[in-house]
Design a protein around this motif. Structure first.
Motif, mmCIF file in Angstrom:
data_model
loop_
_atom_site.group_PDB
_atom_site.id
_atom_site.type_symbol
_atom_site.label_atom_id
_atom_site.label_comp_id
_atom_site.label_asym_id
_atom_site.label_seq_id
_atom_site.Cartn_x
_atom_site.Cartn_y
_atom_site.Cartn_z
ATOM 1 N N LEU A 12 0.815 -1.208 0.000
ATOM 2 C CA LEU A 12 0.000 0.000 0.000
ATOM 3 C C LEU A 12 0.851 1.262 0.000
ATOM 4 O O LEU A 12 0.366 2.360 0.260
ATOM 5 C CB LEU A 12 -0.955 -0.024 1.195
ATOM 6 N N THR A 13 2.115 1.088 -0.284
ATOM 7 C CA THR A 13 3.055 2.176 -0.519
ATOM 8 C C THR A 13 4.051 1.666 -1.547
ATOM 9 O O THR A 13 3.854 0.578 -2.108
ATOM 10 C CB THR A 13 3.758 2.591 0.786
ATOM 11 N N LYS A 14 5.119 2.394 -1.791
ATOM 12 C CA LYS A 14 6.112 1.951 -2.764
ATOM 13 C C LYS A 14 7.282 1.310 -2.025
ATOM 14 O O LYS A 14 8.231 1.989 -1.628
ATOM 15 C CB LYS A 14 6.598 3.107 -3.634
ATOM 16 N N LEU A 15 7.253 0.013 -1.889
ATOM 17 C CA LEU A 15 8.340 -0.703 -1.232
ATOM 18 C C LEU A 15 9.565 -0.828 -2.126
ATOM 19 O O LEU A 15 10.668 -1.083 -1.638
ATOM 20 C CB LEU A 15 7.874 -2.097 -0.803
ATOM 21 N N THR A 16 9.383 -0.664 -3.453
ATOM 22 C CA THR A 16 10.533 -0.763 -4.357
ATOM 23 C C THR A 16 11.357 0.525 -4.390
ATOM 24 O O THR A 16 12.284 0.651 -5.195
ATOM 25 C CB THR A 16 10.084 -1.110 -5.792
ATOM 26 N N ASN A 17 11.052 1.453 -3.518
ATOM 27 C CA ASN A 17 11.802 2.716 -3.439
ATOM 28 C C ASN A 17 12.923 2.634 -2.402
ATOM 29 O O ASN A 17 13.410 3.653 -1.917
ATOM 30 C CB ASN A 17 10.846 3.858 -3.063
ATOM 31 N N PHE A 18 13.346 1.412 -2.094
ATOM 32 C CA PHE A 18 14.215 1.180 -0.941
ATOM 33 C C PHE A 18 15.565 1.884 -1.034
ATOM 34 O O PHE A 18 16.080 2.368 -0.023
ATOM 35 C CB PHE A 18 14.422 -0.328 -0.727
ATOM 36 N N ARG A 19 16.162 1.965 -2.216
ATOM 37 C CA ARG A 19 17.471 2.615 -2.332
ATOM 38 C C ARG A 19 17.335 4.126 -2.494
ATOM 39 O O ARG A 19 18.006 4.897 -1.802
ATOM 40 C CB ARG A 19 18.261 2.027 -3.498
ATOM 41 N N THR A 20 16.446 4.536 -3.388
ATOM 42 C CA THR A 20 16.239 5.969 -3.600
ATOM 43 C C THR A 20 15.785 6.653 -2.324
ATOM 44 O O THR A 20 16.270 7.732 -1.973
ATOM 45 C CB THR A 20 15.209 6.191 -4.711
ATOM 46 N N GLY A 21 14.855 6.031 -1.609
ATOM 47 C CA GLY A 21 14.316 6.603 -0.381
ATOM 48 C C GLY A 21 15.156 6.334 0.848
ATOM 49 O O GLY A 21 14.777 6.720 1.945
ATOM 50 N N ARG A 22 16.288 5.630 0.685
ATOM 51 C CA ARG A 22 17.228 5.344 1.772
ATOM 52 C C ARG A 22 16.546 4.640 2.938
ATOM 53 O O ARG A 22 16.710 4.994 4.093
ATOM 54 C CB ARG A 22 17.917 6.630 2.237
ATOM 55 N N TYR A 23 15.783 3.588 2.602
ATOM 56 C CA TYR A 23 15.164 2.789 3.647
ATOM 57 C C TYR A 23 16.261 2.037 4.411
ATOM 58 O O TYR A 23 17.279 1.657 3.848
ATOM 59 C CB TYR A 23 14.181 1.779 3.060
ATOM 60 N N GLY A 24 16.020 1.805 5.682
ATOM 61 C CA GLY A 24 17.048 1.143 6.478
ATOM 62 C C GLY A 24 16.448 0.275 7.573
ATOM 63 O O GLY A 24 15.235 0.310 7.816
ATOM 64 N N PRO A 25 17.269 -0.503 8.255
ATOM 65 C CA PRO A 25 18.679 -0.733 7.935
ATOM 66 C C PRO A 25 18.815 -1.617 6.694
ATOM 67 O O PRO A 25 17.917 -2.384 6.363
ATOM 68 C CB PRO A 25 19.216 -1.429 9.182
ATOM 69 N N ASN A 26 19.940 -1.518 6.034
ATOM 70 C CA ASN A 26 20.115 -2.178 4.740
ATOM 71 C C ASN A 26 19.923 -3.684 4.808
ATOM 72 O O ASN A 26 19.279 -4.279 3.927
ATOM 73 C CB ASN A 26 21.506 -1.858 4.187
ATOM 74 N N GLN A 27 20.480 -4.326 5.833
ATOM 75 C CA GLN A 27 20.393 -5.775 5.921
ATOM 76 C C GLN A 27 18.950 -6.242 6.063
ATOM 77 O O GLN A 27 18.545 -7.261 5.485
ATOM 78 C CB GLN A 27 21.234 -6.294 7.098
ATOM 79 N N SER A 28 18.157 -5.489 6.801
ATOM 80 C CA SER A 28 16.753 -5.874 6.998
ATOM 81 C C SER A 28 15.969 -5.764 5.694
ATOM 82 O O SER A 28 15.162 -6.641 5.362
ATOM 83 C CB SER A 28 16.121 -5.004 8.078
ATOM 84 N N TRP A 29 16.188 -4.684 4.946
ATOM 85 C CA TRP A 29 15.487 -4.543 3.672
ATOM 86 C C TRP A 29 15.975 -5.562 2.649
ATOM 87 O O TRP A 29 15.194 -6.049 1.824
ATOM 88 C CB TRP A 29 15.642 -3.120 3.138
ATOM 89 N N LYS A 30 17.229 -5.887 2.716
ATOM 90 C CA LYS A 30 17.766 -6.942 1.850
ATOM 91 C C LYS A 30 17.032 -8.258 2.101
ATOM 92 O O LYS A 30 16.574 -8.931 1.154
ATOM 93 C CB LYS A 30 19.261 -7.104 2.109
ATOM 94 N N GLU A 31 16.879 -8.613 3.354
ATOM 95 C CA GLU A 31 16.213 -9.871 3.687
ATOM 96 C C GLU A 31 14.729 -9.824 3.347
ATOM 97 O O GLU A 31 14.148 -10.834 2.908
ATOM 98 C CB GLU A 31 16.432 -10.189 5.164
#
Length: 710
Positions: free
Chosen positions: A185-204
């Protein structure tokens, strides 16, 4: 309402290349997921329309449709295409949809501020268990009611997990599953542009989502990638000139971020600064010119990250920051042979004393009880913080030494003695955590404050002013400075370790206390004074990691002025620590490591103690490694964020602090003391020794007479 299906549990894929189980992807080639899959060599076919992607997808395969118009446009997918996908038994991932059958999606979206992602299922594996937290910046979420979502957005307290659950907060579903359809219900594929974190958690998380979409072996990415990273890894071999390079990049950051105010955009600065009570504004236009220091320098970044990866600026001009940056610029000028930095340093010091309202009116009137004091900012020239005055003066003193200038000596002496005469009999400013107002001082007169009995054992607010007294005593031999500093330090050490007041964490207090203790050893090298210094240093280093990071620690009892976040409701309501419980592997570079670095270097040179010397070099190594590197965000490249999780080796922590969260930067406090101390390390020198030749004593007799003898 939708009932969710569990993701399949799949075997771990060990091959470096995935089998040709092709995913159909409808989205732009600039989409973060597209780029990731391409880099990881995950087989997929790209389509420009939803209908084409579904029509051409193989029976039983996976289809991903991204919301490339986010946040302004929602993904449009027809009922016909959804029915076709269902008939072909496609595993369909879609995000930010404009409409879905049997679901009411309102026009209004919720925009996150302090909210984070909370995992509400156990299907993502041991590293993303129920109640785990992930960061998603400037999130626009469709407000849809869903049963049993996989992820929700909520304002909750905690670092690694939602410490108090989510039952007492409003939670917005972010990701849910209905049969063979997974909906974000949002843009989860914006993880790098939007600087979602922490990186390891989004990777998994994305490994799990893609594994479900493809419907075969578990996907494991070989790398992740981010637009903002630490300069070096934890174990990477540092270049021989790493320290000097860190200084060069750190000073260039002042220019990269356009923090030095230029007359061409003065009106923009004044607009966003306002009255100084809420000086948050948009990211700087990096095409604008940098100033030369004559109009001052901005604070830095706020901790709020936008969905395009930029950060809000803090458009305030603070007095302490001007003096601190003057010191950083002058020290770097000498190390790097950049004479142009001296001019900026000089202009900043002139701004403080001559070219602003900070020494105008009552503070410039010799008959006033506030004569010589400096307000916290040009917007607040009537509010005085002793610690801010101390750091500003130490900055100007350091800058003066590097420039071999006596231009501001008179003002330096006046400011230190102005603070001295409003301290209590015991040497404390006290008041509202060290904050005294012009109205009170003018009304009651300076002698009222001089005659008070006030003991306030809080090194954060008090101790660097004692260091200033000791420095000035060494240059002038004016004994009252030494006597009052010794009383204050003794009373504070008698309250050590458990009776200190503490602000956001107890390590901050220990870090701040090292400097006056080191300089007390300089002026009176007694066994007791060396013992006090070693007590504090040892306690600070008890929680040091092998990488050199100093672990944050919550104090005991109820001495916390702000203290820990004790509920979901209070998250973000006040200044707060970066951790929620002791033992979390987080360092604070705004309040602890920066000041500890400077203090430890002074202690090492004052004593020659090998433990202190080792601590300085280990902390230097850590700070060099975690300096920000970013090709995309030039206004961040060379900075130091407040928070660093040295367990994850990532910029992550609780973002509860109302004004200074995990990703904030500060041109003064953090940037200056790290930079200037690294210069001293490179020069094998100390501040005490580098400022030894100061001739401020020239102005001492007349200032003492003016302030005390008339």
């Amino acid at each position: 309402m939708y009932t969710l299906f569990c993701l399949p549990v799949l075997a771990l894929l060990t091959s470096s290349n995935y089998p040709e189980t092709t995913i159909s992807l409808c989205g732009s080639s600039t989409n973060d997921l597209f780029q990731l899959m391409k880099r990881e060599r995950i087989a997929f076919k790209q389509y420009t329309s939803t209908s084409a992607a579904i029509a051409n997808a193989a029976e039983g395969s996976g289809v991903i449709i991204t919301a490339d118009g986010y946040p302004d446009k929602r993904l449009v997918i027809s009922v016909t295409d959804l029915n076709r996908a269902a008939k072909k038994n496609l595993r369909l991932y879609i995000e930010y949809p404009a409409s879905l059958p049997e679901m009411n999606i309102p026009d209004e979206v919720f925009v996150s501020k302090l909210e984070r992602v909370v995992v509400t299922t156990d299907i993502f594996g041991k590293h993303l268990q129920r109640m785990s937290l992930l960061g998603i910046n400037d999130c626009r979420v469709l407000q849809v009611k869903v049963q049993n979502p996989l992820l929700v957005l909520a304002k909750v307290a905690g670092v690694d997990k939602a410490d108090f659950g989510i039952d007492d907060v409003k939670a917005f579903p972010l990701l849910f599953q209905k049969g063979n359809m997974m909906v974000a219900l949002t843009k989860l594929t914006n993880f790098r542009t939007g600087r979602y974190g922490p990186n390891q958690s989004w990777k998994e998380l994305w490994e799990n989502i893609l594994t479900w979409v493809r419907g075969s072996e578990n996907i494991r990415f070989k790398s992740w990638g981010a637009d903002v990273t630490p300069m070096y890894t934890r174990n990477q071999q540092l270049p021989s000139q790493a320290g000097k390079l860190a200084v060069a990049k750190g000073v260039q950051w002042f220019y990269n971020g356009k923090f030095l105010i230029d007359s061409s955009w003065k009106d923009t600065w004044l607009k966003y600064q306002g009255d100084g009570t809420n000086p948050f504004g948009p990211a700087m236009d990096l095409h604008l010119p940098s100033g030369n220091g004559s109009l001052g320098i901005l604070e830095g970044h706020a901790s709020r990250i936008n969905n395009n990866g930029t950060q809000q600026y803090r458009w305030w001009v603070r007095t302490d920051v001007q003096g601190e940056v003057a010191y950083a610029m002058a020290s770097a000028a000498q190390l790097l042979h950049k004479k142009e930095y001296y001019k900026v340093s000089s202009n900043l010091a002139d701004f403080i004393f001559f070219n602003s309202n900070l020494r105008a009116g009552a503070t410039g009137n010799k008959d006033s009880s506030v004569y010589g004091l400096l307000g916290v900012a040009p917007t607040h020239p009537y509010v005085f913080w002793g610690d801010d005055n101390a750091r500003c003066m130490l900055g100007v003193i350091g800058a003066s030494a590097y420039m071999n200038s006596a231009k501001w000596d008179k003002e330096i002496v006046e400011n230190i003695l102005a603070n001295f005469r409003i301290s209590s009999k015991q040497g404390f400013h006290g008041g509202n955590n060290g904050n005294l107002s012009m109205a009170d001082i003018q009304k009651l007169g300076w002698r009222h404050f001089w005659d008070r009995d006030v003991v306030f054992p809080d090194p954060n607010f008090e101790s660097w002013m004692w260091a200033a007294y000791l420095w000035l005593y060494d240059k002038t031999k004016y004994k009252p400075l030494l006597e009052k500093a010794k009383i204050a330090i003794r009373l504070t050490m008698e309250a050590f370790p458990d009776k200190w007041n503490w602000a956001v964490d107890i390590q901050l207090e220990r870090a701040r206390m090292i400097l006056p203790l080191a300089w007390l050893v300089r002026v009176e090298n007694t066994e007791e004074h060396r013992h006090w210094l070693d007590m504090v240093v040892t306690k600070l280093l008890d929680s040091r990691d092998s990488c050199g990071a100093i672990q944050e620690e919550l104090g005991s009892g109820n001495k916390g002025i702000s203290g820990n976040t004790t509920s979901n409701k209070s998250y973000g309501d006040f200044e707060a620590p970066l951790i929620s419980e002791n033992g979390q592997k987080v360092s604070d570079l705004l309040y602890t490591c920066n000041f500890a670095f400077f203090g430890l270097n002074e202690a090492a040179h004052a004593t020659g103690n090998k433990k202190y010397i080792d601590a300085v070099h280990k902390l230097s190594d850590f700070l060099i490694r975690v300096q920000v590197k970013s090709e995309k965000h030039k206004d961040l490249d060379g900075a130091w964020f407040r928070a660093f999780d040295y367990g994850r080796w990532d910029y992550w922590a609780s973002n509860a602090d109302a004004g200074w969260g995990a990703w904030s930067t500060l041109t003064g406090w953090s940037q200056t003391w790290i930079l200037a101390t690294q210069v001293l390390v490179e020069q094998h020198n100390s501040y005490w020794e580098s400022t030894r030749a100061s001739n401020v004593n020239k102005y001492m007799p007349q200032t003492v007479q003016l302030m005390f003898d008339r």
